[in-house]
Design an enzyme around this catalytic site. Structure first.
Site, mmCIF file in Angstrom:
data_model
loop_
_atom_site.group_PDB
_atom_site.id
_atom_site.type_symbol
_atom_site.label_atom_id
_atom_site.label_comp_id
_atom_site.label_asym_id
_atom_site.label_seq_id
_atom_site.Cartn_x
_atom_site.Cartn_y
_atom_site.Cartn_z
ATOM 1 N N TYR A 239 0.818 -1.209 0.000
ATOM 2 C CA TYR A 239 0.000 0.000 0.000
ATOM 3 C C TYR A 239 0.858 1.268 0.000
ATOM 4 O O TYR A 239 1.892 1.329 0.682
ATOM 5 C CB TYR A 239 -0.945 0.001 1.214
ATOM 6 C CG TYR A 239 -1.594 1.345 1.413
ATOM 7 C CD1 TYR A 239 -2.692 1.717 0.641
ATOM 8 C CD2 TYR A 239 -1.073 2.269 2.312
ATOM 9 C CE1 TYR A 239 -3.252 2.968 0.779
ATOM 10 C CE2 TYR A 239 -1.627 3.524 2.451
ATOM 11 C CZ TYR A 239 -2.714 3.869 1.679
ATOM 12 O OH TYR A 239 -3.257 5.113 1.808
ATOM 13 N N GLY A 241 1.285 4.462 1.363
ATOM 14 C CA GLY A 241 2.004 5.083 2.468
ATOM 15 C C GLY A 241 3.045 4.170 3.104
ATOM 16 O O GLY A 241 4.006 4.635 3.723
ATOM 17 N N LYS A 248 5.733 9.529 2.954
ATOM 18 C CA LYS A 248 5.683 9.754 4.400
ATOM 19 C C LYS A 248 6.995 9.322 5.077
ATOM 20 O O LYS A 248 7.480 9.985 5.996
ATOM 21 C CB LYS A 248 4.504 9.002 5.025
ATOM 22 C CG LYS A 248 3.147 9.344 4.426
ATOM 23 C CD LYS A 248 2.786 10.796 4.586
ATOM 24 C CE LYS A 248 1.318 11.037 4.242
ATOM 25 N NZ LYS A 248 0.971 12.471 4.290
ATOM 26 N N GLY A 293 -8.703 18.106 4.700
ATOM 27 C CA GLY A 293 -8.916 19.099 3.660
ATOM 28 C C GLY A 293 -7.696 19.778 3.061
ATOM 29 O O GLY A 293 -7.841 20.836 2.448
ATOM 30 N N LYS A 294 -6.491 19.193 3.168
ATOM 31 C CA LYS A 294 -5.320 19.821 2.538
ATOM 32 C C LYS A 294 -5.448 19.835 1.014
ATOM 33 O O LYS A 294 -5.249 20.863 0.379
ATOM 34 C CB LYS A 294 -4.026 19.092 2.927
ATOM 35 C CG LYS A 294 -3.563 19.360 4.349
ATOM 36 C CD LYS A 294 -2.219 18.714 4.647
ATOM 37 C CE LYS A 294 -2.234 17.221 4.490
ATOM 38 N NZ LYS A 294 -3.199 16.516 5.372
ATOM 39 N N ASN A 296 -8.053 19.624 -0.769
ATOM 40 C CA ASN A 296 -9.128 20.550 -1.141
ATOM 41 C C ASN A 296 -8.655 22.001 -1.142
ATOM 42 O O ASN A 296 -8.894 22.745 -2.090
ATOM 43 C CB ASN A 296 -10.310 20.423 -0.168
ATOM 44 C CG ASN A 296 -11.178 19.231 -0.490
ATOM 45 O OD1 ASN A 296 -10.949 18.141 0.001
ATOM 46 N ND2 ASN A 296 -12.157 19.443 -1.340
ATOM 47 N N ASN A 405 -10.593 4.593 2.047
ATOM 48 C CA ASN A 405 -9.238 5.111 1.843
ATOM 49 C C ASN A 405 -8.732 4.824 0.417
ATOM 50 O O ASN A 405 -7.534 4.738 0.180
ATOM 51 C CB ASN A 405 -8.279 4.519 2.883
ATOM 52 C CG ASN A 405 -6.943 5.256 2.921
ATOM 53 O OD1 ASN A 405 -6.884 6.470 2.768
ATOM 54 N ND2 ASN A 405 -5.849 4.508 3.086
ATOM 55 N N GLU A 534 -15.701 28.821 -0.353
ATOM 56 C CA GLU A 534 -15.961 29.949 0.552
ATOM 57 C C GLU A 534 -14.799 30.168 1.527
ATOM 58 O O GLU A 534 -14.691 31.235 2.138
ATOM 59 C CB GLU A 534 -17.270 29.744 1.334
ATOM 60 C CG GLU A 534 -18.521 29.574 0.476
ATOM 61 C CD GLU A 534 -18.923 30.843 -0.285
ATOM 62 O OE1 GLU A 534 -18.175 31.843 -0.251
ATOM 63 O OE2 GLU A 534 -20.005 30.812 -0.921
ATOM 64 N N ASN A 535 -13.926 29.179 1.660
ATOM 65 C CA ASN A 535 -12.747 29.373 2.519
ATOM 66 C C ASN A 535 -11.849 30.492 1.992
ATOM 67 O O ASN A 535 -10.992 31.000 2.718
ATOM 68 C CB ASN A 535 -11.950 28.064 2.640
ATOM 69 C CG ASN A 535 -12.742 26.979 3.370
ATOM 70 O OD1 ASN A 535 -13.639 27.292 4.161
ATOM 71 N ND2 ASN A 535 -12.435 25.728 3.109
HETATM 72 P P1 GTP Z 1 -4.268 13.395 3.410
HETATM 73 O O1 GTP Z 1 -4.056 13.486 1.939
HETATM 74 O O2 GTP Z 1 -4.663 12.031 3.888
HETATM 75 O O3 GTP Z 1 -3.125 13.943 4.233
HETATM 76 O O4 GTP Z 1 -5.550 14.309 3.783
HETATM 77 P P2 GTP Z 1 -6.001 15.744 3.258
HETATM 78 O O5 GTP Z 1 -5.790 16.732 4.357
HETATM 79 O O6 GTP Z 1 -5.483 16.067 1.923
HETATM 80 O O7 GTP Z 1 -7.535 15.530 3.202
HETATM 81 P P3 GTP Z 1 -8.549 15.718 2.006
HETATM 82 O O8 GTP Z 1 -8.416 17.060 1.343
HETATM 83 O O9 GTP Z 1 -8.498 14.525 1.146
HETATM 84 O O10 GTP Z 1 -9.845 15.697 2.949
HETATM 85 C C1 GTP Z 1 -11.016 15.629 2.362
HETATM 86 C C2 GTP Z 1 -12.151 15.575 3.353
HETATM 87 O O11 GTP Z 1 -12.343 16.844 3.979
HETATM 88 C C3 GTP Z 1 -13.368 15.290 2.539
HETATM 89 O O12 GTP Z 1 -14.275 14.564 3.309
HETATM 90 C C4 GTP Z 1 -13.865 16.701 2.241
HETATM 91 O O13 GTP Z 1 -15.215 16.695 1.926
HETATM 92 C C5 GTP Z 1 -13.579 17.411 3.552
HETATM 93 N N1 GTP Z 1 -13.420 18.867 3.380
HETATM 94 C C6 GTP Z 1 -12.412 19.516 2.754
HETATM 95 N N2 GTP Z 1 -12.596 20.860 2.807
HETATM 96 C C7 GTP Z 1 -13.728 21.052 3.504
HETATM 97 C C8 GTP Z 1 -14.473 22.217 3.916
HETATM 98 O O14 GTP Z 1 -14.088 23.349 3.676
HETATM 99 N N3 GTP Z 1 -15.619 22.003 4.634
HETATM 100 C C9 GTP Z 1 -16.061 20.753 4.939
HETATM 101 N N4 GTP Z 1 -17.183 20.623 5.641
HETATM 102 N N5 GTP Z 1 -15.414 19.635 4.568
HETATM 103 C C10 GTP Z 1 -14.265 19.782 3.870
HETATM 104 MN MN MN Z 2 -4.389 14.957 0.515
HETATM 105 MN MN MN Z 3 -1.061 13.405 4.178
#
Ligand code: GTP
Ligand code: MN
Ligand code: MN
Length: 621
Positions: A239, A241, A248, A293-294, A296, A405, A534-535
């Site tokens: 897998y 990671g 990581k 949410g990184k 995102n 995942n 909106e962030n």
């Molecule tokens: P890793 O890649 O595992 O390190 O995680 P990451 O931080 O990149 O997380 P990722 O962006 O994949 O997280 C996505 C989750 O956060 C999903 O369930 C999204 O819907 C949620 N999410 C991201 N931004 C927001 C936001 O502004 N509001 C809400 N409510 N949920 C959010």
């Molecule tokens: Mn990510």
């Molecule tokens: Mn990560």
């Protein structure tokens, strides 16, 4: 039995050639193949993996593949992850520790003949732009072709990385023979190899004639790091990671140790470029725990007119002081290894566009017309799918079609919002650092820290919760300091100290530190803040603060916005007040959680953080 096909190592780096020979002698592969990173190699290995049943070629996406793992091998295994420092204290209270001598003995047995019947791939790679000052080199030896092709997406892999390793080796030799240090490398560097050594095996040797599994792995797993000798040994898992050791294992666990020793930072952070209508660009880094949410935020589409976000990285940042006294950040990776479920047109359209081709999807579902699907990709699921376990699936099925995942592996260069300077070897100067997590209660939408030390205090107290807690009550928290809990390669108390040291550097022009929370909930358990695009309103307030153009209200926990741009936002006044006020009673409860958390680190917890805690109590009254 000995290695049946001994190829002369195609490298002038004697240390690398000797090490490859040593590992081959131990693991006994049938063949050794040095990866060059070419298109031809990618095509040959993906074809091989398709023939083998590990990959399925997607009819609907060019040069893209689907893999389903063994159902037991789907995520990072934190309880099987070890920091093998000489002293247990150096691993600290948050890591599993095994003495290096004991671990080496175990591996001496486990790896003996473990690559029999398989090909051993030698994968040279560079983390960060090739030849960059902040970049670092490594070589992964693996018996998995899936790992080799995934490394080609996630890192700068192959010949060009190998040439750099050879160049450094040659420079070191020249320096040694002249009896002086060279190339700006410190004395300490000379104790280490010219590259980080990473050994990976799925732990499934084949007897002659034995038919292989599509996803070989072993129920015994070890993901082990030797921080003093900068080595990684991974056994039993295929897998991401656990097996793509540049990510990581290297870019966070080993690199955090290198960074401590050499005065830089290796962090679990996205990097984004923000351009306001004025055109004055800012770079922002943000650390949120996994699934907070990184990816995102890195690809955000602003809802406020005239603002633009571009992407530098979505998961890891390496930062070093430049001559200008500022922290300059690079994204050490070349691809995104993102969580698929929840990624859709509505939540992250840029990620979806990135995935048009040249991608590997693992543990998602397969459509009948040869494409991929996962929960959240579209509002309605297709009428029929093959789920991640290979079973027929319909919307009436009890389980999700994709594993929660499930991941995509895709080239960063394909992201429509990738910033032109994302491969700048000098990195980008960081103006602000954000911390955050999932907090249903207590934590405001955004808080500005009072100083660098206060910012480090906020980072040390990053916490995230999974379940909804009622408003006004402190829910059950998992502390995940700096979002680095599973990724810090040394004593986390010392890591806090390293952050404080960074702030004491003479002439430093430090980024300002913020704490954000997109996840506040109301009494019905629904998110109050609309989030996602909106962030950008929060990013705008932060940039206006940096420019001295926005007002803030002092509160006991830090500075809150007095003038958040809410124009055109459909949010009741009462909700906005909840997001932007500090309830002293709730925060007294919150503060009471800190001493037990800090006590975990004993004498390694810097005194300055206790001072910050006391100052918080004083401000709360
Ligand atoms: P890793 O890649 O595992 O390190 O995680 P990451 O931080 O990149 O997380 P990722 O962006 O994949 O997280 C996505 C989750 O956060 C999903 O369930 C999204 O819907 C949620 N999410 C991201 N931004 C927001 C936001 O502004 N509001 C809400 N409510 N949920 C959010
Ligand atoms: Mn990510
Ligand atoms: Mn990560």
């Amino acid at each position: 039995m000995s290695v049946s096909v001994v190829v002369p190592a195609p490298t002038s780096n004697g240390e690398l050639a000797a090490w490859v020979n040593e590992i081959a002698t131990l693991t006994q592969p049938d063949r050794i193949e040095w990866c060059d990173g070419s298109e031809e190699e990618w095509t040959r290995l993906t074809n091989l993996l398709v023939d083998h049943g590990t990959l399925t070629r997607l009819a609907a996406r060019p040069n893209s593949f689907y893999a389903k793992s063994d159902p037991s091998d789907v995520a990072r295994v934190e309880d099987r992850t070890f920091i093998c420092s000489e002293r247990e204290e150096d691993a600290g209270p948050t890591n599993n520790w095994i003495a290096p001598a004991e671990m080496r003995q175990t591996f001496g047995e486990l790896f003996k003949g473990c690559m029999r019947g398989r090909t051993m791939y030698v994968v040279p790679f560079c983390m960060g732009p090739l030849g960059g000052e902040i970049s670092q080199l490594g070589v992964e030896i693996t018996d998995s072709a899936y790992v080799a092709v995934s490394m080609r997406i996630m890192t700068r892999m192959g010949d060009r990385a190998l040439r750099l390793i050879e160049k450094i080796g040659a420079a070191r030799k020249a320096g040694e023979s002249e009896g002086r240090a060279n190339g700006g490398r410190s004395k300490r560097d000379h104790e280490h190899a010219d590259f980080v050594k990473a050994v990976h095996s799925v732990g499934a040797p084949l007897q002659p004639g034995q038919v292989d599994m599509p996803w070989p792995c072993n129920s015994t797993k070890y993901i082990s790091h030797f921080p003093e000798t900068r080595e990684i040994w991974s056994y039993g898992s295929g897998y991401g990671g656990n097996a793509l050791l540049g990510k990581k294992c290297y870019a966070l666990r080993i690199a955090s140790v290198m960074a401590r020793d050499e005065g830089w930072m290796a962090e679990h952070m996205l990097i984004l470029k923000l351009t306001p209508p004025s055109g004055e660009t800012r770079y922002i880094a943000a650390a949120f725990p996994s699934a907070c949410g990184k990816t995102n935020l890195a690809m955000l589409q602003p809802t406020i007119p005239g603002w633009k976000v571009e992407t530098i990285g979505d998961d890891i940042a390496w930062m070093r002081f430049g001559d200008d006294g500022r922290l300059h950040a690079i994204n050490p990776e070349a691809g995104f290894f993102g969580v698929a479920p929840g990624t859709g047109e509505v939540t992250n359209a840029n990620a979806i566009k990135t995935l048009w081709g040249n991608s590997i999807f693992t543990n998602v579902a397969l459509t009948d017309d040869g494409d991929v699907w996962w929960e959240g990709l579209t509002e309605e699921p297709p009428a029929h799918l093959t789920d991640w376990k290979g079973r027929s699936w319909t919307p009436d099925s009890d389980e999700p079609a994709a594993h929660p995942n499930a991941r995509f592996t895709t080239p960063a260069s394909q992201c429509p919002t990738i910033a032109p300077e994302w491969q700048d070897p000098k990195g980008v100067p960081i103006s602000a650092i954000l911390f955050g997590g999932r907090r249903a209660t207590a934590v405001p939408l955004v808080t500005e820290s009072l100083s660098w030390e206060h910012g480090v205090f906020l980072g040390a107290n990053v916490a995230s919760e999974k379940t909804a807690a009622a408003e006004g009550k402190v829910g059950e928290l998992r502390y995940d300091p700096f979002a680095m809990l599973p990724f810090c390669g040394y004593n986390m108390g010392d890591y806090f100290g390293h952050w404080l040291d960074i702030g004491r550097r003479a002439g430093a022009e430090l980024p300002r530190i913020y704490y954000v929370n997109w996840f506040r909930k109301n009494a019905d358990g629904r998110f109050i803040w609309p989030g996602f695009g909106e962030n950008s309103r929060v990013l705008k307030w932060i940039v206006d603060r940096l420019n001295g153009e926005a007002r803030a209200v002092p509160t006991p926990i830090g500075l809150l916005p007095a003038d958040l741009d809410t124009e055109g936002l459909d949010l009741p006044e009462e909700d906005l007040r909840t997001l932007l006020t500090v309830d002293r009673d709730v925060w007294r409860e919150e503060a009471a959680l800190i001493p037990p958390h800090f006590d975990t680190f004993g004498t390694h917890l810097p005194k300055e953080l206790w001072d910050e805690y006391q100052a918080l109590l004083d401000r709360l009254g």
